[in-house]
Write a protein that holds these residues in place. Structure first.
Motif, mmCIF file in Angstrom:
data_model
loop_
_atom_site.group_PDB
_atom_site.id
_atom_site.type_symbol
_atom_site.label_atom_id
_atom_site.label_comp_id
_atom_site.label_asym_id
_atom_site.label_seq_id
_atom_site.Cartn_x
_atom_site.Cartn_y
_atom_site.Cartn_z
ATOM 1 N N UNK A 1 -15.760 -11.009 -35.532
ATOM 2 C CA UNK A 1 -15.119 -10.754 -34.250
ATOM 3 C C UNK A 1 -15.888 -9.681 -33.491
ATOM 4 N N UNK A 2 -16.004 -9.863 -32.173
ATOM 5 C CA UNK A 2 -16.705 -8.907 -31.326
ATOM 6 C C UNK A 2 -15.798 -8.487 -30.177
ATOM 7 N N UNK A 3 -15.871 -7.206 -29.837
ATOM 8 C CA UNK A 3 -15.056 -6.645 -28.769
ATOM 9 C C UNK A 3 -15.899 -6.546 -27.496
ATOM 10 N N UNK A 4 -15.555 -7.370 -26.514
ATOM 11 C CA UNK A 4 -16.283 -7.351 -25.237
ATOM 12 C C UNK A 4 -15.455 -6.675 -24.148
ATOM 13 N N UNK A 5 -14.614 -5.731 -24.562
ATOM 14 C CA UNK A 5 -13.755 -5.046 -23.603
ATOM 15 C C UNK A 5 -14.508 -4.288 -22.534
ATOM 16 N N UNK A 6 -15.769 -3.925 -22.828
ATOM 17 C CA UNK A 6 -16.563 -3.181 -21.845
ATOM 18 C C UNK A 6 -16.851 -4.002 -20.590
ATOM 19 N N UNK A 7 -16.597 -5.318 -20.636
ATOM 20 C CA UNK A 7 -16.834 -6.158 -19.458
ATOM 21 C C UNK A 7 -15.723 -6.021 -18.421
ATOM 22 N N UNK A 8 -14.566 -5.517 -18.843
ATOM 23 C CA UNK A 8 -13.464 -5.320 -17.904
ATOM 24 C C UNK A 8 -12.887 -6.604 -17.353
ATOM 25 N N UNK A 9 -12.882 -7.674 -18.146
ATOM 26 C CA UNK A 9 -12.405 -8.975 -17.676
ATOM 27 C C UNK A 9 -10.906 -9.088 -17.914
ATOM 28 N N UNK A 10 -10.144 -9.358 -16.860
ATOM 29 C CA UNK A 10 -8.697 -9.533 -16.982
ATOM 30 C C UNK A 10 -8.235 -10.888 -16.448
ATOM 31 N N UNK A 11 -9.135 -11.656 -15.870
ATOM 32 C CA UNK A 11 -8.795 -12.975 -15.336
ATOM 33 C C UNK A 11 -9.728 -14.022 -15.957
ATOM 34 N N UNK A 12 -9.298 -15.303 -15.999
ATOM 35 C CA UNK A 12 -10.155 -16.361 -16.550
ATOM 36 C C UNK A 12 -11.481 -16.463 -15.792
ATOM 37 N N UNK A 13 -12.559 -16.688 -16.519
ATOM 38 C CA UNK A 13 -13.872 -16.853 -15.891
ATOM 39 C C UNK A 13 -14.606 -18.006 -16.549
ATOM 40 N N UNK A 14 -15.690 -18.459 -15.910
ATOM 41 C CA UNK A 14 -16.515 -19.539 -16.445
ATOM 42 C C UNK A 14 -17.533 -18.972 -17.433
ATOM 43 N N UNK A 15 -18.073 -19.868 -18.272
ATOM 44 C CA UNK A 15 -19.029 -19.430 -19.289
ATOM 45 C C UNK A 15 -20.253 -18.765 -18.668
ATOM 46 N N UNK A 16 -20.752 -19.318 -17.569
ATOM 47 C CA UNK A 16 -21.947 -18.749 -16.943
ATOM 48 C C UNK A 16 -21.660 -17.354 -16.413
ATOM 49 N N UNK A 17 -20.442 -17.136 -15.878
ATOM 50 C CA UNK A 17 -20.096 -15.802 -15.388
ATOM 51 C C UNK A 17 -19.978 -14.818 -16.541
ATOM 52 N N UNK A 18 -19.406 -15.280 -17.657
ATOM 53 C CA UNK A 18 -19.335 -14.431 -18.845
ATOM 54 C C UNK A 18 -20.736 -14.026 -19.284
ATOM 55 N N UNK A 19 -21.631 -14.992 -19.308
ATOM 56 C CA UNK A 19 -23.020 -14.713 -19.681
ATOM 57 C C UNK A 19 -23.653 -13.726 -18.715
ATOM 58 N N UNK A 20 -23.451 -13.927 -17.418
ATOM 59 C CA UNK A 20 -24.044 -13.034 -16.423
ATOM 60 C C UNK A 20 -23.511 -11.608 -16.551
ATOM 61 N N UNK A 21 -22.218 -11.481 -16.850
ATOM 62 C CA UNK A 21 -21.657 -10.141 -17.025
ATOM 63 C C UNK A 21 -22.242 -9.461 -18.258
ATOM 64 N N UNK A 22 -22.440 -10.239 -19.309
ATOM 65 C CA UNK A 22 -23.064 -9.680 -20.509
ATOM 66 C C UNK A 22 -24.489 -9.229 -20.213
ATOM 67 N N UNK A 23 -25.197 -10.005 -19.405
ATOM 68 C CA UNK A 23 -26.583 -9.657 -19.067
ATOM 69 C C UNK A 23 -26.624 -8.343 -18.289
ATOM 70 N N UNK A 24 -25.682 -8.168 -17.348
ATOM 71 C CA UNK A 24 -25.690 -6.935 -16.542
ATOM 72 C C UNK A 24 -25.332 -5.714 -17.385
ATOM 73 N N UNK A 25 -24.655 -5.937 -18.516
ATOM 74 C CA UNK A 25 -24.293 -4.825 -19.403
ATOM 75 C C UNK A 25 -24.897 -5.064 -20.789
ATOM 76 N N UNK A 26 -26.164 -5.482 -20.782
ATOM 77 C CA UNK A 26 -26.794 -5.906 -22.028
ATOM 78 C C UNK A 26 -26.875 -4.773 -23.039
ATOM 79 N N UNK A 27 -27.046 -3.540 -22.581
ATOM 80 C CA UNK A 27 -27.126 -2.419 -23.533
ATOM 81 C C UNK A 27 -25.817 -2.272 -24.297
ATOM 82 N N UNK A 28 -24.686 -2.389 -23.575
ATOM 83 C CA UNK A 28 -23.388 -2.289 -24.240
ATOM 84 C C UNK A 28 -23.189 -3.449 -25.215
ATOM 85 N N UNK A 29 -23.667 -4.634 -24.835
ATOM 86 C CA UNK A 29 -23.527 -5.791 -25.715
ATOM 87 C C UNK A 29 -24.377 -5.630 -26.971
ATOM 88 N N UNK A 30 -25.600 -5.112 -26.810
ATOM 89 C CA UNK A 30 -26.467 -4.887 -27.971
ATOM 90 C C UNK A 30 -25.832 -3.851 -28.906
#
Length: 345
Positions: free
Chosen positions: A185-214
């Motif tokens: 299990x991984x905690x992606x709470x740093x993305x601040x997502x509270x509403x449904x999103x598409x897979x590509x948007x999830x990916x893009x948000x991870x890319x913009x916060x890649x350091x936190x994801x790493x």
């Protein structure tokens, strides 16, 4: 035209120098932060021990501690020596003075406010050790630690089985290491997502916060790229996110899925790993590993989907954030607690 001064090395060599220099600075900062925290906590520990040994208790001892706070703040105005904080130091000492060395080392390097959060929110000492180690290895802020506690990450880590086939597809030592590296299990709470999103948007948000994801993935990961293009037999394939793990010496492909796990995802990942091993894997590198990251999984579904697969694949869940109502309550409680703490300073 580039503004960078002319050098005698190519861009690839320069990028490697820059990467190593950044890592050196980050490592040094981490070491310095640990030393600062450890020194501060040592002072707090000794003050807490003093109050404990003098048998001062809230109530009849309040006057003594209040006067002690006034006198200490006159001498050391920048140390946060409010009566409340002095009592917290006593609680800190009382909680851990009989603990084993491993746990003491874990909490000693945490920022003080992280330790206060663990004192308030976490009862089990094994859970404290788990969260303390997560903070150190992933660089969690206090907010991320709070989020993890609220989502009961410790309980999840205890109860979830590894959903992968590493023991069947990797050499024994590599499999053991891979099971340590990758989580269920991984905690992606740093993305601040509270509403449904598409897979590509999830990916893009991870890319913009890649350091936190790493940091959430853990130590040893280097990001290579997203939508990483593979071409074979006049066809194109795109891996959502591609990493390299230095310890495993393996490429790591991560596929992001918004919904629940489906068996068909394994076949697609198996194809990607075959292509990575054929087209991208270095001569001295180990076989590529795939992680399917989805919102939910059923362990039995994963087990049956992986049973005849010969490529190392794991399936993990992610949590995005607390429910919106609970998050709002949490924020209000933290604001009130902070204001109360400031009033006592």
């Amino acid at each position: 035209m580039s503004n960078r001064p002319q050098t005698n090395i190519n861009d690839s060599d320069y990028s490697e120098i820059l990467f190593q220099a950044i890592n050196q600075i980050k490592t040094a900062r981490t070491i310095i932060a640990k030393q600062v925290n450890s020194s501060a906590n040592s002072v707090y520990w000794n003050l807490g021990k003093l109050l404990f040994e003098k048998q001062l208790e809230e109530g009849y001892g309040s006057g003594v501690v209040k006067q002690l706070s006034i006198d200490l703040k006159n001498e050391f105005p920048d140390m946060g020596l409010s009566p409340r904080n002095l009592w917290n130091m006593k609680r800190f000492y009382e909680r851990y003075y009989q603990s084993d060395t491993k746990l003491l080392r874990s909490v000693a390097v945490l920022p003080w406010r992280h330790n206060l959060l663990l004192l308030e929110k976490v009862q089990s000492l094994s859970a404290v050790e788990f969260y303390a180690n997560e903070v150190v290895t992933k660089g969690w802020s206090r907010d991320l630690l709070l989020n993890a506690i609220k989502m009961e990450s410790y309980s999840r880590s205890e109860n979830q089985s590894n959903s992968n086939n590493f023991n069947n597809t990797l050499p024994e030592l590599n499999a053991e290491y891979a099971n340590e590296v990758f989580k269920s299990s991984y905690n992606l709470g740093f993305l601040g997502i509270t509403e449904p999103i598409k897979e590509l948007e999830l990916e893009n948000r991870l890319i913009t916060k890649i350091r936190a994801f790493v940091l959430e993935l853990g130590k040893g990961f280097s990001f290579i790229g997203n939508q990483y293009r593979l071409e074979y037999n006049n066809k194109e394939y795109f891996v959502d996110m591609l990493f390299f793990h230095r310890g495993l010496q393996s490429l790591v492909a991560i596929e992001l899925k918004i919904g629940s796990f489906k068996a068909e995802y394994v076949g697609k990942m198996n194809l990607y790993l075959s292509l990575l091993d054929k087209l991208e894997k270095g001569k001295n590198e180990n076989q590529s590993i795939g992680i399917i990251l989805c919102a939910d999984k059923d362990h039995l579904d994963v087990e049956i989907a992986l049973q005849d697969i010969n490529k190392p694949i794991g399936v993990a869940e992610y949590q995005l954030l607390l429910p919106k109502e609970e998050l709002q309550t949490l924020i209000l409680n933290e604001i009130n607690a902070t204001e109360a703490e400031n009033d006592e300073e």
